[in-house]
Scaffold this motif. Structure first.
Motif: not given
Length: 152
Positions: A101-130
């Protein structure tokens, strides 16, 4: 979605790397398996109970490194690589449950939550999983891992 903003200082990861088109993402589980078999070869680990999956992406392909944070690159095992990740601001989200279900979590973050949050992703920086002691590969319901999404 619950998150916490953090600034993570510069760090170095050593591990196994895969680069290719997004259609090759199905090779990542094998990359993880290979790393798990070899992680004892790493020296100078910062946290013996934490592994990372770091993704550098662009519109056409991605590079994914599975490894661990180290304090020194004086001894990199044969066939492994190292990358220095600069200091960055992140939003940290926790994925709970099965890895399928990890793909679904990413989808919710990137497609639903982030666009409405007021935050902007830094597309030049890597993302990571811990993946730390909360990650339970054999217990999907009780498993947790953190997703670090870079922001500007």
């Amino acid at each position: 979605m619950n998150f916490k903003p953090v600034t993570k200082g510069e760090f170095v990861i050593v591990g196994l790397e895969h680069s290719g088109p997004y259609s090759t993402m199905d090779q990542l589980p094998k990359l993880w398996d290979d790393f798990i078999q070899r992680m004892g070869e790493l020296s100078d680990r910062v946290n013996e109970k934490a592994e990372l999956g770091v993704c550098f992406d662009d519109p056409h392909e991605f590079t994914y490194i599975v490894g661990a944070e180290v304090s020194s690159t004086a001894r990199i095992p044969e066939g492994m690589t190292s990358r220095r990740i600069p200091e960055q601001k992140y939003l940290v989200f926790t994925h709970r449950g099965d890895l399928s279900q990890l793909g679904e979590t990413y989808k919710k973050i990137y497609e639903e939550w982030l666009p409405q949050s007021g935050y902007q992703r830094d597309g030049d920086a890597p993302f990571f999983e811990l993946y730390d002691e909360r990650f339970l590969p054999d217990n999907s319901e009780g498993s947790e891992l953190d997703l670090y999404i870079p922001i500007k």
